[in-house]
Design a protein around this motif. Structure first.
Motif, PDB file in Angstrom:
ATOM      1  N   LEU A   1     125.325  17.711  75.309  1.00  0.00           N
ATOM      2  CA  LEU A   1     125.149  19.152  74.302  1.00  0.00           C
ATOM      3  C   LEU A   1     124.614  19.119  72.606  1.00  0.00           C
ATOM      4  CD1 LEU A   1     127.544  21.931  75.893  1.00  0.00           C
ATOM      5  CD2 LEU A   1     125.140  21.524  76.296  1.00  0.00           C
ATOM      6  N   ALA A   2     125.340  17.676  72.322  1.00  0.00           N
ATOM      7  CA  ALA A   2     125.412  17.717  70.799  1.00  0.00           C
ATOM      8  C   ALA A   2     123.338  17.376  70.741  1.00  0.00           C
ATOM      9  CB  ALA A   2     126.058  16.367  70.161  1.00  0.00           C
ATOM     10  N   LEU A   3     122.762  16.759  71.430  1.00  0.00           N
ATOM     11  CA  LEU A   3     121.513  16.702  70.815  1.00  0.00           C
ATOM     12  C   LEU A   3     121.054  17.437  71.433  1.00  0.00           C
ATOM     13  CD1 LEU A   3     121.773  13.310  73.921  1.00  0.00           C
ATOM     14  CD2 LEU A   3     121.701  13.537  71.342  1.00  0.00           C
ATOM     15  N   PHE A   4     121.399  18.350  71.211  1.00  0.00           N
ATOM     16  CA  PHE A   4     120.239  19.562  71.029  1.00  0.00           C
ATOM     17  C   PHE A   4     120.301  20.004  70.177  1.00  0.00           C
ATOM     18  CE2 PHE A   4     121.496  19.319  75.856  1.00  0.00           C
ATOM     19  CZ  PHE A   4     119.643  19.725  76.583  1.00  0.00           C
ATOM     20  N   ILE A   5     121.356  19.702  69.444  1.00  0.00           N
ATOM     21  CA  ILE A   5     121.024  20.476  67.607  1.00  0.00           C
ATOM     22  C   ILE A   5     120.510  19.787  67.233  1.00  0.00           C
ATOM     23  CG2 ILE A   5     123.149  21.191  65.725  1.00  0.00           C
ATOM     24  CD1 ILE A   5     124.580  21.999  67.243  1.00  0.00           C
ATOM     25  N   PRO A   6     119.439  19.555  66.209  1.00  0.00           N
ATOM     26  CA  PRO A   6     119.028  18.877  65.276  1.00  0.00           C
ATOM     27  C   PRO A   6     119.969  18.317  64.039  1.00  0.00           C
ATOM     28  CG  PRO A   6     118.213  21.500  64.794  1.00  0.00           C
ATOM     29  CD  PRO A   6     119.005  21.038  66.173  1.00  0.00           C
ATOM     30  N   ALA A   7     119.622  17.085  64.024  1.00  0.00           N
ATOM     31  CA  ALA A   7     119.965  16.385  62.407  1.00  0.00           C
ATOM     32  C   ALA A   7     120.325  17.378  61.403  1.00  0.00           C
ATOM     33  CB  ALA A   7     120.011  14.761  63.061  1.00  0.00           C
ATOM     34  N   ALA A   8     121.369  17.044  60.931  1.00  0.00           N
ATOM     35  CA  ALA A   8     120.939  17.881  59.619  1.00  0.00           C
ATOM     36  C   ALA A   8     119.506  17.222  59.110  1.00  0.00           C
ATOM     37  CB  ALA A   8     122.573  17.816  58.905  1.00  0.00           C
ATOM     38  N   PRO A   9     119.152  17.672  57.664  1.00  0.00           N
ATOM     39  CA  PRO A   9     118.095  17.374  57.290  1.00  0.00           C
ATOM     40  C   PRO A   9     117.861  16.637  56.533  1.00  0.00           C
ATOM     41  CG  PRO A   9     118.517  19.481  56.594  1.00  0.00           C
ATOM     42  CD  PRO A   9     119.260  19.327  58.063  1.00  0.00           C
ATOM     43  N   ALA A  10     119.386  16.204  55.582  1.00  0.00           N
ATOM     44  CA  ALA A  10     119.836  15.576  54.371  1.00  0.00           C
ATOM     45  C   ALA A  10     120.064  14.434  54.822  1.00  0.00           C
ATOM     46  CB  ALA A  10     120.369  16.386  53.087  1.00  0.00           C
ATOM     47  N   ALA A  11     120.657  14.217  56.875  1.00  0.00           N
ATOM     48  CA  ALA A  11     121.668  13.047  56.813  1.00  0.00           C
ATOM     49  C   ALA A  11     121.069  11.663  56.639  1.00  0.00           C
ATOM     50  CB  ALA A  11     120.921  12.690  58.358  1.00  0.00           C
ATOM     51  N   ALA A  12     121.665  11.113  56.335  1.00  0.00           N
ATOM     52  CA  ALA A  12     121.948   9.641  54.990  1.00  0.00           C
ATOM     53  C   ALA A  12     120.236   8.746  56.108  1.00  0.00           C
ATOM     54  CB  ALA A  12     122.689   8.276  55.355  1.00  0.00           C
ATOM     55  N   GLN A  13     119.930   7.461  55.385  1.00  0.00           N
ATOM     56  CA  GLN A  13     118.422   6.993  55.831  1.00  0.00           C
ATOM     57  C   GLN A  13     119.387   5.520  55.841  1.00  0.00           C
ATOM     58  OE1 GLN A  13     115.359   7.558  53.706  1.00  0.00           O
ATOM     59  NE2 GLN A  13     114.652  10.085  54.202  1.00  0.00           N
ATOM     60  N   ALA A  14     118.048   4.860  56.458  1.00  0.00           N
ATOM     61  CA  ALA A  14     118.762   3.436  56.484  1.00  0.00           C
ATOM     62  C   ALA A  14     118.585   3.108  54.869  1.00  0.00           C
ATOM     63  CB  ALA A  14     117.800   2.277  57.531  1.00  0.00           C
ATOM     64  N   VAL A  72     124.180  -8.721  55.008  1.00  0.00           N
ATOM     65  CA  VAL A  72     123.935  -7.942  56.198  1.00  0.00           C
ATOM     66  C   VAL A  72     123.827  -6.277  56.190  1.00  0.00           C
ATOM     67  CG1 VAL A  72     126.260  -9.345  56.923  1.00  0.00           C
ATOM     68  CG2 VAL A  72     126.313  -6.852  55.113  1.00  0.00           C
ATOM     69  N   GLU A  73     123.467  -5.248  56.753  1.00  0.00           N
ATOM     70  CA  GLU A  73     122.896  -4.279  56.911  1.00  0.00           C
ATOM     71  C   GLU A  73     124.185  -3.335  56.318  1.00  0.00           C
ATOM     72  OE1 GLU A  73     121.609  -0.836  59.949  1.00  0.00           O
ATOM     73  OE2 GLU A  73     121.446  -3.271  60.502  1.00  0.00           O
ATOM     74  N   ARG A  74     123.934  -2.588  55.455  1.00  0.00           N
ATOM     75  CA  ARG A  74     124.602  -1.915  55.287  1.00  0.00           C
ATOM     76  C   ARG A  74     125.631  -0.897  56.302  1.00  0.00           C
ATOM     77  NH1 ARG A  74     123.950   0.458  48.641  1.00  0.00           N
ATOM     78  NH2 ARG A  74     122.847  -1.845  48.040  1.00  0.00           N
ATOM     79  N   LYS A  75     126.110  -0.961  55.956  1.00  0.00           N
ATOM     80  CA  LYS A  75     127.552   0.447  56.944  1.00  0.00           C
ATOM     81  C   LYS A  75     127.254   1.841  56.145  1.00  0.00           C
ATOM     82  CE  LYS A  75     131.736   1.605  58.974  1.00  0.00           C
ATOM     83  NZ  LYS A  75     133.102   1.229  59.594  1.00  0.00           N
ATOM     84  N   VAL A  76     126.533   2.816  56.465  1.00  0.00           N
ATOM     85  CA  VAL A  76     126.037   4.262  55.851  1.00  0.00           C
ATOM     86  C   VAL A  76     127.274   5.031  56.408  1.00  0.00           C
ATOM     87  CG1 VAL A  76     124.022   5.368  54.919  1.00  0.00           C
ATOM     88  CG2 VAL A  76     123.772   3.010  54.838  1.00  0.00           C
ATOM     89  N   TYR A  77     128.070   5.558  55.483  1.00  0.00           N
ATOM     90  CA  TYR A  77     128.470   6.998  55.850  1.00  0.00           C
ATOM     91  C   TYR A  77     128.165   8.390  55.698  1.00  0.00           C
ATOM     92  CZ  TYR A  77     132.888   3.402  56.256  1.00  0.00           C
ATOM     93  OH  TYR A  77     133.328   2.055  56.061  1.00  0.00           O
ATOM     94  N   THR A  78     128.785   9.262  56.919  1.00  0.00           N
ATOM     95  CA  THR A  78     127.273   9.872  56.999  1.00  0.00           C
ATOM     96  C   THR A  78     127.740  11.080  55.894  1.00  0.00           C
ATOM     97  OG1 THR A  78     126.223   9.685  59.208  1.00  0.00           O
ATOM     98  CG2 THR A  78     126.268  11.814  58.381  1.00  0.00           C
ATOM     99  N   ASP A  79     127.608  12.153  55.080  1.00  0.00           N
ATOM    100  CA  ASP A  79     128.394  13.390  55.012  1.00  0.00           C
ATOM    101  C   ASP A  79     128.667  14.006  56.422  1.00  0.00           C
ATOM    102  OD1 ASP A  79     129.330  15.512  53.556  1.00  0.00           O
ATOM    103  OD2 ASP A  79     128.302  15.102  51.949  1.00  0.00           O
ATOM    104  N   ILE A  80     129.654  14.306  56.638  1.00  0.00           N
ATOM    105  CA  ILE A  80     129.769  15.317  57.590  1.00  0.00           C
ATOM    106  C   ILE A  80     129.772  16.896  57.197  1.00  0.00           C
ATOM    107  CG2 ILE A  80     131.150  16.020  59.456  1.00  0.00           C
ATOM    108  CD1 ILE A  80     133.136  13.032  58.885  1.00  0.00           C
ATOM    109  N   ARG A  81     129.787  17.443  56.301  1.00  0.00           N
ATOM    110  CA  ARG A  81     129.497  18.567  55.825  1.00  0.00           C
ATOM    111  C   ARG A  81     128.197  19.502  56.287  1.00  0.00           C
ATOM    112  NH1 ARG A  81     131.602  17.406  49.901  1.00  0.00           N
ATOM    113  NH2 ARG A  81     130.657  16.335  50.683  1.00  0.00           N
ATOM    114  N   GLU A  82     127.011  18.038  56.063  1.00  0.00           N
ATOM    115  CA  GLU A  82     125.542  18.095  56.353  1.00  0.00           C
ATOM    116  C   GLU A  82     125.390  18.428  58.135  1.00  0.00           C
ATOM    117  OE1 GLU A  82     123.400  15.105  54.431  1.00  0.00           O
ATOM    118  OE2 GLU A  82     123.767  15.443  52.673  1.00  0.00           O
ATOM    119  N   LEU A  83     126.810  18.409  58.572  1.00  0.00           N
ATOM    120  CA  LEU A  83     126.011  18.645  60.168  1.00  0.00           C
ATOM    121  C   LEU A  83     126.071  20.145  60.442  1.00  0.00           C
ATOM    122  CD1 LEU A  83     127.783  15.249  61.598  1.00  0.00           C
ATOM    123  CD2 LEU A  83     125.833  16.140  60.969  1.00  0.00           C
ATOM    124  N   VAL A  84     126.823  20.662  59.751  1.00  0.00           N
ATOM    125  CA  VAL A  84     127.753  21.901  59.653  1.00  0.00           C
ATOM    126  C   VAL A  84     126.212  22.921  59.321  1.00  0.00           C
ATOM    127  CG1 VAL A  84     129.739  24.087  59.235  1.00  0.00           C
ATOM    128  CG2 VAL A  84     129.876  21.560  59.660  1.00  0.00           C
TER     129      VAL A  84
END
Length: 240
Positions: free
Chosen positions: A13-26, A38-50
């Motif tokens: 069900l979560a896949l039907f909600i689009p990701a936040a527009p300001a989601a962290a990019q690679a 190494v590839e950086r580990k990017v931490y998402t701002d969870i507030r943008e998911l709401v």
């Protein structure tokens, strides 16, 4: 009312909600604690998911949002937060809604702080200094800024200040190939100072051979003398 949605159904069900527009990019590659790229580990701002109003959102929307946050926390290997969300998902809808409105950020903040502390393992002086500044001024924004950028900038400084390893001197190969048997020099017999001429003209005489020859000569002399005496006595008796 307690909901028992399977975890797979919530994620679907979560896949039907689009990701936040300001989601962290690679992000660009960075260095790890061993100074390896190494590839950086990017931490998402969870507030943008709401992206919904938690006061008016339906129960399904609330649960789908919780599932999105749970998936993000698991992906980033955050401590504390996944267990807290799963506990509320197993509870009532009202408990889950209240958690997302007020307590989810507290649990997330604790998870980020623990992640900052974990970066101190095998850290250099610049990383330690940067992490301590963040821990002394705690906030979600400072945690994210450090974990996504500040950590890698400080680590680059630590890696750049490390001395370049000096190659060890190679051993000079021996003139004699390894495995070739070494021939010991033969001892030269010493020349007696009493030899004739004084220049080594006499033959070397060994002690064992000299004694043997002398013994045999003496025995022959004794036998010859005894035979001579016995022969003369017999002749004297015959003439008389």
């Amino acid at each position: 009312m307690r909901w028992k949605f399977p975890a797979g159904a919530l994620i679907a069900l979560a896949l039907f909600i689009p990701a936040a527009p300001a989601a962290a990019q690679a992000a660009s590659p960075g260095l790890n604690a061993a100074c390896q790229t190494v590839e950086r580990k990017v931490y998402t701002d969870i507030r943008e998911l709401v992206t919904i109003d938690l006061d008016t959102a339906t129960t399904v929307q609330v649960r789908v949002l919780a599932a999105q946050i749970l998936a993000t926390a698991n992906k980033e290997s955050l401590p504390v937060l996944p267990d807290a969300i799963q506990d509320k998902l197993d509870g009532t809808s009202d408990e889950l809604r209240a958690f997302l409105k007020s307590d989810v950020q507290n649990a997330w903040s604790v998870a980020l702080r623990i992640s900052v502390v974990q970066t101190l393992t095998d850290a250099g002086p610049n990383v330690k200094e940067a992490a301590q500044k963040v821990l002394d001024a705690p906030s979600i924004d400072t945690y994210l800024a450090y974990l996504n950028n500040g950590l890698y900038e400080a680590r680059a400084l630590d890696c750049a200040s490390q001395p370049t390893p000096t190659p060890s001197a190679t051993a000079t190969p021996s003139a004699t190939p390894s495995g070739t048997p070494t021939v010991a020099p033969t001892a030269t017999p010493s020349v007696s100072s009493g030899a004739a001429g004084g220049n080594g003209g006499g033959l070397p005489v060994t002690g064992a051979n000299t004694l043997t020859v002398a013994g045999l000569g003496a025995a022959l002399l004794l036998l010859g003398g005894a035979g001579y005496v016995i022969g003369r006595r017999r002749r004297s008796r015959f003439v008389a």
